[in-house]
Write a protein that holds these residues in place. Sequence first.
Motif, PDB file in Angstrom:
ATOM      1  N   ALA A 197       0.929  -1.313  -0.142  1.00 14.48           N
ATOM      2  CA  ALA A 197      -0.009   0.007   0.001  1.00 14.48           C
ATOM      3  C   ALA A 197       0.945   1.269   0.026  1.00 14.48           C
ATOM      4  O   ALA A 197       0.456   2.374  -0.594  1.00 14.48           O
ATOM      5  CB  ALA A 197      -0.800  -0.191   1.330  1.00 14.48           C
ATOM      6  N   ALA A 198       1.944   1.250   0.844  1.00 12.18           N
ATOM      7  CA  ALA A 198       2.683   2.281   0.967  1.00 12.18           C
ATOM      8  C   ALA A 198       3.716   2.485  -0.442  1.00 12.18           C
ATOM      9  O   ALA A 198       3.640   3.661  -1.161  1.00 12.18           O
ATOM     10  CB  ALA A 198       3.697   2.240   2.021  1.00 12.18           C
ATOM     11  N   PHE A 199       3.999   1.597  -1.203  1.00 16.41           N
ATOM     12  CA  PHE A 199       4.501   1.574  -2.332  1.00 16.41           C
ATOM     13  C   PHE A 199       3.621   2.196  -3.355  1.00 16.41           C
ATOM     14  O   PHE A 199       4.060   3.087  -4.147  1.00 16.41           O
ATOM     15  CB  PHE A 199       5.230   0.252  -2.858  1.00 16.41           C
ATOM     16  N   ALA A 200       2.429   1.772  -3.334  1.00 16.15           N
ATOM     17  CA  ALA A 200       1.358   2.155  -4.465  1.00 16.15           C
ATOM     18  C   ALA A 200       1.141   3.613  -4.422  1.00 16.15           C
ATOM     19  O   ALA A 200       1.092   4.318  -5.341  1.00 16.15           O
ATOM     20  CB  ALA A 200       0.169   1.361  -4.256  1.00 16.15           C
ATOM     21  N   GLY A 201       1.340   4.168  -3.034  1.00 13.15           N
ATOM     22  CA  GLY A 201       1.033   5.453  -2.911  1.00 13.15           C
ATOM     23  C   GLY A 201       2.160   6.395  -3.007  1.00 13.15           C
ATOM     24  O   GLY A 201       2.139   7.738  -2.781  1.00 13.15           O
ATOM     25  N   SER A 202       3.243   5.882  -3.272  1.00 14.59           N
ATOM     26  CA  SER A 202       4.452   6.836  -3.286  1.00 14.59           C
ATOM     27  C   SER A 202       5.452   6.449  -4.589  1.00 14.59           C
ATOM     28  O   SER A 202       5.296   7.296  -5.601  1.00 14.59           O
ATOM     29  CB  SER A 202       5.377   6.556  -2.039  1.00 14.59           C
ATOM     30  N   TYR A 203       6.245   5.374  -4.284  1.00 15.47           N
ATOM     31  CA  TYR A 203       7.267   5.098  -5.426  1.00 15.47           C
ATOM     32  C   TYR A 203       6.700   4.470  -6.694  1.00 15.47           C
ATOM     33  O   TYR A 203       7.329   4.219  -7.803  1.00 15.47           O
ATOM     34  CB  TYR A 203       8.160   4.136  -5.006  1.00 15.47           C
ATOM     35  N   ALA A 204       5.493   3.753  -6.734  1.00 14.54           N
ATOM     36  CA  ALA A 204       4.956   3.062  -8.026  1.00 14.54           C
ATOM     37  C   ALA A 204       4.771   4.043  -9.159  1.00 14.54           C
ATOM     38  O   ALA A 204       5.139   3.525 -10.203  1.00 14.54           O
ATOM     39  CB  ALA A 204       3.566   2.364  -7.680  1.00 14.54           C
ATOM     40  N   HIS A 205       4.555   5.066  -8.955  1.00 15.27           N
ATOM     41  CA  HIS A 205       4.231   6.290 -10.008  1.00 15.27           C
ATOM     42  C   HIS A 205       5.559   6.545 -10.540  1.00 15.27           C
ATOM     43  O   HIS A 205       5.725   6.574 -11.794  1.00 15.27           O
ATOM     44  CB  HIS A 205       3.579   7.380  -9.358  1.00 15.27           C
ATOM     45  N   LEU A 206       6.572   6.537  -9.701  1.00 17.95           N
ATOM     46  CA  LEU A 206       7.925   6.919 -10.336  1.00 17.95           C
ATOM     47  C   LEU A 206       8.497   5.778 -11.451  1.00 17.95           C
ATOM     48  O   LEU A 206       9.045   5.779 -12.227  1.00 17.95           O
ATOM     49  CB  LEU A 206       8.833   7.123  -9.227  1.00 17.95           C
ATOM     50  N   CYS A 207       8.535   4.370 -10.485  1.00 15.39           N
ATOM     51  CA  CYS A 207       8.895   3.332 -11.155  1.00 15.39           C
ATOM     52  C   CYS A 207       8.076   2.891 -12.524  1.00 15.39           C
ATOM     53  O   CYS A 207       8.276   2.284 -13.426  1.00 15.39           O
ATOM     54  CB  CYS A 207       8.773   1.925 -10.399  1.00 15.39           C
ATOM     55  N   GLY A 208       6.766   3.227 -12.474  1.00 20.77           N
ATOM     56  CA  GLY A 208       5.719   3.081 -13.633  1.00 20.77           C
ATOM     57  C   GLY A 208       6.168   3.883 -15.054  1.00 20.77           C
ATOM     58  O   GLY A 208       5.781   3.383 -16.051  1.00 20.77           O
ATOM     59  N   TYR A 209       6.831   4.930 -14.808  1.00 20.53           N
ATOM     60  CA  TYR A 209       7.168   5.764 -16.181  1.00 20.53           C
ATOM     61  C   TYR A 209       7.776   4.925 -17.162  1.00 20.53           C
ATOM     62  O   TYR A 209       7.809   4.941 -18.259  1.00 20.53           O
ATOM     63  CB  TYR A 209       8.188   6.741 -15.674  1.00 20.53           C
ATOM     64  N   THR A 261       3.657  13.402  -0.155  1.00 15.76           N
ATOM     65  CA  THR A 261       3.800  12.104  -1.119  1.00 15.76           C
ATOM     66  C   THR A 261       5.012  11.691  -1.010  1.00 15.76           C
ATOM     67  O   THR A 261       5.327  10.200  -1.041  1.00 15.76           O
ATOM     68  CB  THR A 261       3.135  12.293  -2.389  1.00 15.76           C
ATOM     69  N   TRP A 262       5.900  12.319  -1.573  1.00  8.99           N
ATOM     70  CA  TRP A 262       7.434  11.931  -1.746  1.00  8.99           C
ATOM     71  C   TRP A 262       7.971  11.422  -0.423  1.00  8.99           C
ATOM     72  O   TRP A 262       8.781  10.339  -0.449  1.00  8.99           O
ATOM     73  CB  TRP A 262       8.185  12.752  -2.567  1.00  8.99           C
ATOM     74  N   TRP A 263       7.751  12.315   0.546  1.00  9.67           N
ATOM     75  CA  TRP A 263       8.248  11.743   1.856  1.00  9.67           C
ATOM     76  C   TRP A 263       7.799  10.579   2.408  1.00  9.67           C
ATOM     77  O   TRP A 263       8.423   9.687   3.168  1.00  9.67           O
ATOM     78  CB  TRP A 263       8.051  12.837   2.763  1.00  9.67           C
ATOM     79  N   SER A 264       6.359  10.218   2.049  1.00  2.05           N
ATOM     80  CA  SER A 264       5.716   8.845   2.439  1.00  2.05           C
ATOM     81  C   SER A 264       6.581   7.684   2.305  1.00  2.05           C
ATOM     82  O   SER A 264       6.494   6.776   3.142  1.00  2.05           O
ATOM     83  CB  SER A 264       4.219   8.928   1.976  1.00  2.05           C
ATOM     84  N   GLY A 265       7.144   7.641   1.162  1.00  3.83           N
ATOM     85  CA  GLY A 265       7.777   6.159   0.901  1.00  3.83           C
ATOM     86  C   GLY A 265       8.825   6.133   1.812  1.00  3.83           C
ATOM     87  O   GLY A 265       9.092   5.145   2.362  1.00  3.83           O
ATOM     88  N   ALA A 266       9.832   7.236   2.178  1.00  3.65           N
ATOM     89  CA  ALA A 266      10.912   7.115   3.206  1.00  3.65           C
ATOM     90  C   ALA A 266      10.423   6.950   4.322  1.00  3.65           C
ATOM     91  O   ALA A 266      10.895   6.015   5.309  1.00  3.65           O
ATOM     92  CB  ALA A 266      11.637   8.602   3.211  1.00  3.65           C
ATOM     93  N   ALA A 267       9.271   7.722   4.855  1.00  2.49           N
ATOM     94  CA  ALA A 267       8.725   7.443   6.075  1.00  2.49           C
ATOM     95  C   ALA A 267       8.145   6.050   6.370  1.00  2.49           C
ATOM     96  O   ALA A 267       8.030   5.375   7.433  1.00  2.49           O
ATOM     97  CB  ALA A 267       7.247   8.386   6.445  1.00  2.49           C
ATOM     98  N   SER A 268       7.825   5.238   5.281  1.00  2.00           N
ATOM     99  CA  SER A 268       7.229   3.905   5.392  1.00  2.00           C
ATOM    100  C   SER A 268       8.405   2.961   5.348  1.00  2.00           C
ATOM    101  O   SER A 268       8.147   1.914   5.200  1.00  2.00           O
ATOM    102  CB  SER A 268       6.335   3.445   4.197  1.00  2.00           C
ATOM    103  N   GLY A 269       9.847   3.477   5.372  1.00  2.00           N
ATOM    104  CA  GLY A 269      10.626   2.435   5.349  1.00  2.00           C
ATOM    105  C   GLY A 269      11.333   2.218   4.043  1.00  2.00           C
ATOM    106  O   GLY A 269      12.411   1.346   3.929  1.00  2.00           O
ATOM    107  N   MET A 270      11.063   2.818   2.853  1.00  2.00           N
ATOM    108  CA  MET A 270      11.430   2.607   1.577  1.00  2.00           C
ATOM    109  C   MET A 270      12.698   3.237   1.010  1.00  2.00           C
ATOM    110  O   MET A 270      12.564   4.513   1.540  1.00  2.00           O
ATOM    111  CB  MET A 270      10.541   2.373   0.585  1.00  2.00           C
ATOM    112  N   GLY A 271      13.348   2.853   0.333  1.00  2.00           N
ATOM    113  CA  GLY A 271      14.536   3.482  -0.441  1.00  2.00           C
ATOM    114  C   GLY A 271      15.716   3.678   0.783  1.00  2.00           C
ATOM    115  O   GLY A 271      15.846   3.193   1.995  1.00  2.00           O
ATOM    116  N   ALA A 272      16.713   4.414   0.142  1.00  2.00           N
ATOM    117  CA  ALA A 272      17.983   4.656   1.074  1.00  2.00           C
ATOM    118  C   ALA A 272      17.624   5.327   2.174  1.00  2.00           C
ATOM    119  O   ALA A 272      18.149   5.090   3.419  1.00  2.00           O
ATOM    120  CB  ALA A 272      18.926   5.338   0.258  1.00  2.00           C
ATOM    121  N   LEU A 273      16.854   6.453   2.369  1.00  2.00           N
ATOM    122  CA  LEU A 273      16.518   7.128   3.379  1.00  2.00           C
ATOM    123  C   LEU A 273      15.695   6.288   4.525  1.00  2.00           C
ATOM    124  O   LEU A 273      15.950   6.297   5.382  1.00  2.00           O
ATOM    125  CB  LEU A 273      16.071   8.618   3.203  1.00  2.00           C
ATOM    126  N   GLY A 274      14.569   5.627   3.984  1.00  2.00           N
ATOM    127  CA  GLY A 274      13.787   4.816   4.520  1.00  2.00           C
ATOM    128  C   GLY A 274      14.398   3.818   5.449  1.00  2.00           C
ATOM    129  O   GLY A 274      14.329   3.403   6.745  1.00  2.00           O
TER     130      GLY A 274
END
Length: 257
Positions: A8-20, A199-212
Amino acid sequence: MQWTDAAAAFAGSYAHLCGYTAPALLDAAGATAGVRLLDVGTGTGTVAALAAGRGTRVTAVDAEPSMVEFTRSRLPAVTVGAGRLPDLDFPDGSFDAVVANFVVNHVADPARAVAELARVSAPGGRVAFTVWPRPAPPLQQLWLDVLDAADLEPAPPTVPDELNFPRTAAGAAGLLDRAGLRDVGGRVLTWEHRTDLDTWWSGAASGMGALGEALAGRDARTVAAARREYERLAGRYVTADGTLTLPTAALLVHGVR
């Protein structure tokens, strides 16, 4: 693990980036009507959905159970199951096209993973995958700059030095060469990812990516300090209407078995 229960967290944050990259990835794989296609590391099903819309016969796998369930519920007409590189549970030559969108950058042995993508593709079938480049484009560099400004240690690298590869189009294409594919090619895709600060912070706040990963388990004070640095450093990319516009790039490579 940064992806555990993260659908759910991925769908709301990073999925749009990766979908390009999904349309170009499917084009490179020759994903047309009737083609048997395997989408490895499907995540929340962006590539699988687009492929199904083209009339391909899609099978999608992911290593994370929440991603499998999310995509299965979203795409009931697609065969979705568990699967993890470098050991896919399919016979040799099962698919006419095999794609992996930003998956090879998460495996510990990239060459072995790409060899597995090649193994499950049929003779004459196409394999295509994407990875993030290095040096990091501005979008990815932003997270690295926040780590530095907040005095946070990044997680250890996924790939040991002896198994790594140059994160360039030529370096990624070299993995396909080593896997025995022919007509290998690659290119750099560039675009601007448009989102907003929250929205972009939400991915890191959910533990994803280098900062997460670096923030996982940290106290609220540390997280708040990192958020302040993020807003400060990201400010240069925010337009007058509040849109966060981040330049980025990806490597797309493909070959024929």
